[in-house]
Write a protein that holds these residues in place. Structure first.
Motif, PDB file in Angstrom:
ATOM      1  N   GLY A   1       2.261  -0.123 -11.971  1.00  0.00           N
ATOM      2  CA  GLY A   1       3.694   0.574 -12.575  1.00  0.00           C
ATOM      3  C   GLY A   1       4.699   0.519 -11.501  1.00  0.00           C
ATOM      4  N   GLU A   2       4.340   0.715 -10.111  1.00  0.00           N
ATOM      5  CA  GLU A   2       5.220   0.719  -8.814  1.00  0.00           C
ATOM      6  C   GLU A   2       5.520  -0.662  -8.603  1.00  0.00           C
ATOM      7  N   LEU A   3       4.566  -1.671  -8.802  1.00  0.00           N
ATOM      8  CA  LEU A   3       4.845  -3.095  -8.758  1.00  0.00           C
ATOM      9  C   LEU A   3       5.992  -3.641  -9.547  1.00  0.00           C
ATOM     10  N   ALA A   4       5.729  -3.045 -10.986  1.00  0.00           N
ATOM     11  CA  ALA A   4       6.824  -3.531 -11.946  1.00  0.00           C
ATOM     12  C   ALA A   4       8.096  -3.001 -11.716  1.00  0.00           C
ATOM     13  N   ASP A   5       8.338  -1.700 -11.256  1.00  0.00           N
ATOM     14  CA  ASP A   5       9.315  -1.108 -10.856  1.00  0.00           C
ATOM     15  C   ASP A   5      10.136  -1.695  -9.766  1.00  0.00           C
ATOM     16  N   ALA A   6       9.292  -2.184  -8.658  1.00  0.00           N
ATOM     17  CA  ALA A   6       9.981  -2.904  -7.354  1.00  0.00           C
ATOM     18  C   ALA A   6      10.506  -4.149  -7.903  1.00  0.00           C
ATOM     19  N   ILE A   7       9.708  -5.072  -8.886  1.00  0.00           N
ATOM     20  CA  ILE A   7      10.237  -6.256  -9.262  1.00  0.00           C
ATOM     21  C   ILE A   7      11.498  -6.105 -10.035  1.00  0.00           C
ATOM     22  N   LEU A   8      11.342  -4.992 -10.868  1.00  0.00           N
ATOM     23  CA  LEU A   8      12.579  -5.066 -11.787  1.00  0.00           C
ATOM     24  C   LEU A   8      13.935  -4.704 -11.062  1.00  0.00           C
ATOM     25  N   LYS A   9      13.708  -3.811  -9.826  1.00  0.00           N
ATOM     26  CA  LYS A   9      14.779  -3.535  -9.034  1.00  0.00           C
ATOM     27  C   LYS A   9      15.332  -4.701  -7.853  1.00  0.00           C
ATOM     28  N   GLY A  10      14.448  -5.568  -7.896  1.00  0.00           N
ATOM     29  CA  GLY A  10      14.458  -6.375  -6.802  1.00  0.00           C
ATOM     30  C   GLY A  10      14.330  -6.170  -5.463  1.00  0.00           C
ATOM     31  N   GLN A  11      13.507  -5.171  -5.315  1.00  0.00           N
ATOM     32  CA  GLN A  11      12.978  -4.848  -3.925  1.00  0.00           C
ATOM     33  C   GLN A  11      11.621  -5.518  -3.406  1.00  0.00           C
ATOM     34  N   ASP A  12      11.933  -6.363  -2.540  1.00  0.00           N
ATOM     35  CA  ASP A  12      11.010  -7.555  -2.214  1.00  0.00           C
ATOM     36  C   ASP A  12       9.841  -6.563  -1.328  1.00  0.00           C
ATOM     37  N   ALA A  13      10.432  -5.785  -0.437  1.00  0.00           N
ATOM     38  CA  ALA A  13       9.453  -5.018   0.528  1.00  0.00           C
ATOM     39  C   ALA A  13       8.657  -4.157  -0.251  1.00  0.00           C
ATOM     40  N   GLU A  14       9.384  -3.514  -1.347  1.00  0.00           N
ATOM     41  CA  GLU A  14       8.354  -2.456  -2.125  1.00  0.00           C
ATOM     42  C   GLU A  14       7.438  -3.294  -2.849  1.00  0.00           C
ATOM     43  N   MET A  15       7.904  -4.323  -3.478  1.00  0.00           N
ATOM     44  CA  MET A  15       7.009  -5.158  -4.167  1.00  0.00           C
ATOM     45  C   MET A  15       5.595  -5.803  -3.437  1.00  0.00           C
ATOM     46  N   LYS A  16       5.859  -5.900  -2.209  1.00  0.00           N
ATOM     47  CA  LYS A  16       4.922  -6.472  -1.275  1.00  0.00           C
ATOM     48  C   LYS A  16       3.758  -5.383  -1.028  1.00  0.00           C
ATOM     49  N   ASP A  17       4.502  -4.305  -0.793  1.00  0.00           N
ATOM     50  CA  ASP A  17       3.604  -3.073  -0.530  1.00  0.00           C
ATOM     51  C   ASP A  17       2.768  -2.619  -1.866  1.00  0.00           C
ATOM     52  N   ALA A  18       3.399  -2.854  -2.763  1.00  0.00           N
ATOM     53  CA  ALA A  18       2.787  -2.517  -4.243  1.00  0.00           C
ATOM     54  C   ALA A  18       1.551  -3.565  -4.554  1.00  0.00           C
ATOM     55  N   ILE A  19       1.883  -4.839  -4.334  1.00  0.00           N
ATOM     56  CA  ILE A  19       0.659  -5.832  -4.557  1.00  0.00           C
ATOM     57  C   ILE A  19      -0.577  -5.285  -3.583  1.00  0.00           C
ATOM     58  N   GLY A  20      -0.002  -5.096  -2.156  1.00  0.00           N
ATOM     59  CA  GLY A  20      -1.164  -4.680  -1.325  1.00  0.00           C
ATOM     60  C   GLY A  20      -1.838  -3.375  -1.800  1.00  0.00           C
ATOM     61  N   ASP A  21      -1.150  -2.433  -2.378  1.00  0.00           N
ATOM     62  CA  ASP A  21      -1.671  -1.246  -3.078  1.00  0.00           C
ATOM     63  C   ASP A  21      -2.712  -1.744  -4.194  1.00  0.00           C
ATOM     64  N   VAL A  22      -2.339  -2.352  -5.030  1.00  0.00           N
ATOM     65  CA  VAL A  22      -2.981  -2.914  -6.120  1.00  0.00           C
ATOM     66  C   VAL A  22      -4.371  -3.647  -5.415  1.00  0.00           C
ATOM     67  N   VAL A  23      -4.218  -4.419  -4.655  1.00  0.00           N
ATOM     68  CA  VAL A  23      -5.379  -4.975  -3.948  1.00  0.00           C
ATOM     69  C   VAL A  23      -6.273  -4.182  -3.152  1.00  0.00           C
ATOM     70  N   VAL A  24      -5.723  -3.174  -2.726  1.00  0.00           N
ATOM     71  CA  VAL A  24      -6.587  -1.994  -2.120  1.00  0.00           C
ATOM     72  C   VAL A  24      -7.626  -1.404  -3.133  1.00  0.00           C
TER      73      VAL A  24
END
Length: 148
Positions: free
Chosen positions: A82-105
């Motif tokens: 959900g955080e990843l989707a939010d970051a993508i929708l808002k165009g927040q690249d740094a937050e997107m990368k962090d969210a992808i990492g969190d999903v992988v963790v």
């Protein structure tokens, strides 16, 4: 002394060193250092395994492993999605990368709890998709090529 042994010694020193602005800064430096050492030692193909081991160690230190359940890690991964989707929708690249990492963790933790690894699961998935033929349409629908 191989790259892994060197990294372990450096990690011990950095873990006890003061002066890091926060845990994230220290972890970022350790991750960067590990990747550089693996590349220098000719083991760059194993960077995912090395990062997975770091995540599992982190999770064990915090008692996520063994106290979490597979179900709780799946729910946490969905939350992070959900955080990843939010970051993508808002165009927040740094937050997107962090969210992808969190999903992988979360997925690494789930794998560890189930006695497998992210690499093993990814390998199985790739083996299933590698020979698929087809095209992704502009509307997002994947159309499989019919067998001849």
């Amino acid at each position: 002394m191989n790259a892994e042994m060197v990294f372990n010694e450096i990690e011990k020193a950095l873990s006890s060193a003061k002066g890091w602005p926060d845990e994230k800064a220290r972890a970022d430096e350790l991750r960067s250092l590990r990747q550089k050492l693996l590349i220098l030692s000719g083991n760059e193909a194993h960077w995912l395994d090395a990062l997975e081991a770091l995540v599992i160690g982190w999770a064990k230190d915090r008692k996520i492993i063994p106290n979490a359940t597979p179900e709780s890690q799946v729910l946490k991964a969905v939350s992070e999605m959900g955080e990843l989707a939010d970051a993508i929708l808002k165009g927040q690249d740094a937050e997107m990368k962090d969210a992808i990492g969190d999903v992988v963790v979360c997925l690494i933790n789930l794998c560890a709890l189930k006695g497998t690894s992210l690499g093993e699961c990814l390998s199985l998935a790739y083996d299933q998709i590698k020979d698929r033929k087809g095209t992704l349409l502009p509307n997002g629908c994947f159309v499989k090529e019919e067998a001849k």
